[in-house]
Design a protein around this motif. Structure first.
Motif, PDB file in Angstrom:
ATOM      1  N   ASP A   1      -2.884  -7.379  -8.090  1.00 55.09           N
ATOM      2  CA  ASP A   1      -2.871  -7.789  -6.748  1.00 55.09           C
ATOM      3  C   ASP A   1      -3.980  -8.034  -6.159  1.00 55.09           C
ATOM      4  OD1 ASP A   1      -0.274  -6.625  -6.377  1.00 55.09           O
ATOM      5  OD2 ASP A   1      -0.597  -4.799  -5.644  1.00 55.09           O
TER       6      ASP A   1
ATOM      7  N   ASN B   1      -4.558 -12.176  -5.099  1.00 54.66           N
ATOM      8  CA  ASN B   1      -4.426 -12.320  -3.634  1.00 54.66           C
ATOM      9  C   ASN B   1      -5.973 -12.388  -3.153  1.00 54.66           C
ATOM     10  OD1 ASN B   1      -1.451 -11.910  -3.438  1.00 54.66           O
ATOM     11  ND2 ASN B   1      -1.994 -10.244  -4.365  1.00 54.66           N
TER      12      ASN B   1
ATOM     13  N   MET C   1      -5.875  -8.741   0.161  1.00 54.73           N
ATOM     14  CA  MET C   1      -5.079  -7.925  -0.177  1.00 54.73           C
ATOM     15  C   MET C   1      -5.289  -6.240   0.580  1.00 54.73           C
ATOM     16  SD  MET C   1      -2.368  -7.291  -2.241  1.00 54.73           S
ATOM     17  CE  MET C   1      -1.286  -5.774  -2.312  1.00 54.73           C
TER      18      MET C   1
ATOM     19  N   TYR D   1      -3.787  -2.523   0.927  1.00 57.71           N
ATOM     20  CA  TYR D   1      -2.904  -1.368   0.833  1.00 57.71           C
ATOM     21  C   TYR D   1      -2.903  -0.660   2.047  1.00 57.71           C
ATOM     22  CZ  TYR D   1      -3.318  -2.850  -4.201  1.00 57.71           C
ATOM     23  OH  TYR D   1      -3.292  -3.670  -5.270  1.00 57.71           O
TER      24      TYR D   1
ATOM     25  N   SER E   1      -1.722 -10.361   1.726  1.00 54.98           N
ATOM     26  CA  SER E   1      -0.900  -9.724   1.165  1.00 54.98           C
ATOM     27  C   SER E   1      -1.077  -8.408   1.272  1.00 54.98           C
ATOM     28  CB  SER E   1      -1.146 -10.085  -0.236  1.00 54.98           C
ATOM     29  OG  SER E   1      -1.245 -11.343  -0.569  1.00 54.98           O
TER      30      SER E   1
ATOM     31  N   ARG F   1       0.866  -4.105   0.409  1.00 54.71           N
ATOM     32  CA  ARG F   1       1.807  -3.001  -0.498  1.00 54.71           C
ATOM     33  C   ARG F   1       1.518  -1.871   0.412  1.00 54.71           C
ATOM     34  NH1 ARG F   1       4.177  -3.904  -5.358  1.00 54.71           N
ATOM     35  NH2 ARG F   1       2.793  -5.498  -6.623  1.00 54.71           N
TER      36      ARG F   1
END
Length: 170
Positions: A71, A75, A78, A80, A108, A110
């Motif tokens: 990731d 990206n 990124m 999180y 991006s 998560r």
């Protein structure tokens, strides 16, 4: 004294209730009121819709550490976070997303709430205990407070300048 006695009587009455007497942990299958209940995920009577699932596919072949490394490498930006950019589930994640969206860059993300193992892997990767965690061009930057500070002093604009997108007009 009368109050103390009445409190003791109340506690004794509560202790006689079936729910208060139950101090056992129920693991496996049990029956209550003629119905069978199961707390075992692999129970053959459990419908597939209700079985726990792993959000990362083929977890035997790919570790969460590998997922995080990939990731961050693939990206440019990124994050999180708790939730997703369109629906953050904490104020710090929301703040970080708002600041990053100001620069109109590809983002991006998560959701670390979906899998505790992913959350642990991210913490181990960055050596940072809190979320959100933002990585820009493979480098761990920090959380929402650091991103906000960088935005306010112009450092974030400089860091993001060669990532496609441009600041929104103010």
């Amino acid at each position: 004294m009368a109050r103390l006695l009445s409190s003791n009587a109340l506690l004794k009455a509560i202790a006689t209730l079936p729910a208060a007497r139950s101090n056992r942990n129920v693991i496996g299958s049990f029956y209550q009121n003629g119905l069978r209940y199961s707390t075992v995920p692999s129970d053959p009577d459990t419908h597939d819709d209700f079985r726990p699932t792993n959000k990362v596919q083929d977890s035997a072949a790919v570790s969460f550490k590998d997922v995080v490394e990939q990731d961050v490498k693939e990206n440019p930006v990124m994050i999180y976070m708790k939730g997703v950019p369109d629906f953050p589930q904490c104020g710090f994640s929301s703040l970080a997303v708002r600041v990053l969206k100001h620069y109109n860059i590809p983002l991006s993300a998560r959701n670390i709430l979906e899998d505790p193992e992913l959350k642990s892997a991210v913490k181990a990767f960055s050596h940072w205990p809190t979320f959100p965690q933002i990585f820009i061009k493979g480098e761990f930057i920090g959380g929402s407070d650091i991103i906000l500070n960088m935005h306010q002093n112009g450092e974030l604009k400089e860091k993001l300048k060669d990532i496609s997108g441009s600041p929104k007009p103010e």
